[in-house]
Write a protein that holds these residues in place. Sequence first.
Motif, PDB file in Angstrom:
ATOM      1  N   GLN A 102       0.840  -1.205   0.000  1.00 17.77           N
ATOM      2  CA  GLN A 102       0.000   0.000   0.000  1.00 17.77           C
ATOM      3  C   GLN A 102       0.869   1.247   0.000  1.00 17.77           C
ATOM      4  OE1 GLN A 102      -3.058   0.181  -0.579  1.00 17.77           O
ATOM      5  NE2 GLN A 102      -3.746   2.206   0.106  1.00 17.77           N
ATOM      6  N   ASP A 103       2.003   1.190   0.688  1.00 15.44           N
ATOM      7  CA  ASP A 103       2.956   2.305   0.682  1.00 15.44           C
ATOM      8  C   ASP A 103       3.487   2.547  -0.730  1.00 15.44           C
ATOM      9  OD1 ASP A 103       4.040   4.083   2.741  1.00 15.44           O
ATOM     10  OD2 ASP A 103       6.002   3.342   2.117  1.00 15.44           O
ATOM     11  N   SER A 162      -4.839  -8.912   2.916  1.00 19.32           N
ATOM     12  CA  SER A 162      -5.751  -8.397   3.942  1.00 19.32           C
ATOM     13  C   SER A 162      -6.801  -9.436   4.316  1.00 19.32           C
ATOM     14  CB  SER A 162      -6.422  -7.117   3.436  1.00 19.32           C
ATOM     15  OG  SER A 162      -7.407  -6.682   4.321  1.00 19.32           O
ATOM     16  N   ASP A 195      -5.025   5.842   3.258  1.00 22.16           N
ATOM     17  CA  ASP A 195      -4.731   6.750   2.134  1.00 22.16           C
ATOM     18  C   ASP A 195      -3.578   7.689   2.449  1.00 22.16           C
ATOM     19  OD1 ASP A 195      -5.882   8.453   3.938  1.00 22.16           O
ATOM     20  OD2 ASP A 195      -7.580   9.023   2.680  1.00 22.16           O
ATOM     21  N   VAL A 220      -2.840  -6.508  -2.167  1.00 20.93           N
ATOM     22  CA  VAL A 220      -3.212  -5.918  -0.875  1.00 20.93           C
ATOM     23  C   VAL A 220      -4.519  -6.532  -0.378  1.00 20.93           C
ATOM     24  CG1 VAL A 220      -3.996  -3.800   0.289  1.00 20.93           C
ATOM     25  CG2 VAL A 220      -1.983  -3.733  -1.196  1.00 20.93           C
ATOM     26  N   LYS A 236      -2.748  -3.672  -6.131  1.00 18.78           N
ATOM     27  CA  LYS A 236      -3.966  -3.471  -5.336  1.00 18.78           C
ATOM     28  C   LYS A 236      -4.653  -4.798  -5.033  1.00 18.78           C
ATOM     29  CE  LYS A 236      -4.961   1.263  -6.837  1.00 18.78           C
ATOM     30  NZ  LYS A 236      -5.890   2.163  -7.568  1.00 18.78           N
ATOM     31  N   VAL A 285      -4.002  -1.332   6.158  1.00 17.01           N
ATOM     32  CA  VAL A 285      -3.617  -1.849   4.839  1.00 17.01           C
ATOM     33  C   VAL A 285      -4.406  -1.179   3.708  1.00 17.01           C
ATOM     34  CG1 VAL A 285      -2.845  -4.059   5.726  1.00 17.01           C
ATOM     35  CG2 VAL A 285      -5.192  -3.840   4.931  1.00 17.01           C
ATOM     36  N   HIS A 286      -5.441  -0.412   4.072  1.00 16.06           N
ATOM     37  CA  HIS A 286      -6.209   0.303   3.041  1.00 16.06           C
ATOM     38  C   HIS A 286      -6.161   1.806   3.247  1.00 16.06           C
ATOM     39  CE1 HIS A 286      -7.764  -3.429   1.462  1.00 16.06           C
ATOM     40  NE2 HIS A 286      -8.205  -3.780   2.642  1.00 16.06           N
TER      41      HIS A 286
END
Length: 300
Positions: free
Chosen positions: A226-227, A271, A299, A267, A264, A296-297
């Motif tokens: 996600q980073d 998750s 912004d 992720v 995506k 993990v989601h």
Amino acid sequence: MNSNNDFKAQMERKVRKIEEILQEYLPKQRGYQSIIMEAMSYSLLAGGKRLRPMLMMETFRLYNGSSKALRPFMAAIEMIHTYSLVHDDLPAMDNDDYRRGRKTTHVVYGEDMGILAGDALLNYAFETAFKAFVTDPEDSLLTGRALTVLGEKAGIYGMIGGQVIDVKETGRSVSKDMLDAIYKLKTSALIEASMMIGAILGGVSEEEVKKVEKIAEYVGKAFQIQDDILDVESTKEVLGKPIHSDEKNDKTTYVTLLGLEEAKKEVERLSDEAIRLLHQLSGENQYLERLLLWLVHRDR
């Protein structure tokens, strides 16, 4: 108040509690070397999500833990995380001038003090963790187990090991297997340490601690991917640090290797797997589940 606002309000309260713990364990600024205590404080109190001590606390709560050793370990894990960021930002590493919306430690105090501030935070983290033997002498066995995890996950078989591979392979073509190894060590290791220590101090079996470690591994990898995504999609104003730094430093990421959409999907997969395993644990903590999903989601 809707559930999302309620979660954010809970998180803000918990962050404030963690900030109080960090203030409690920071060294007093005194002596001829007081500049280093000042630089340590500047680095540690720069804000941030405080995810690692929060994960430790919430895993501890999952098992209704009673050990008084939790607080020094919460401070210690955040000191270790902070030292890694201070060193990450150095000119020899990522060469970043801003972190969390303000100037990085080496920009404010000089490169020499940036190196020493990172060293000091790492060493002081273990000084702080050792205080658990005094805080809760009756649980010295649990404290010893927790210290073993902290040392291993922060060292050459954990975060430092991941940093070594990352630095060594920057500018080269990296395979998915090697990238997974970097993410497991560099990012997942401290998240694993946080949740494992929370479980250990919660008094659970070694088998249960292993399950917690696996959940944290999935979460840590998803967090790092996600980073990677945010480094491409977000803005400097939202993140509080420069974007496109991976591209600037010629680093292979999940986005450069597999593309944005596949990153995506990974992720989501990680998750889902983490939450599935969480539901198999013997304790229950709804906030912890929300926290894992949020981080993990996120912004930013």
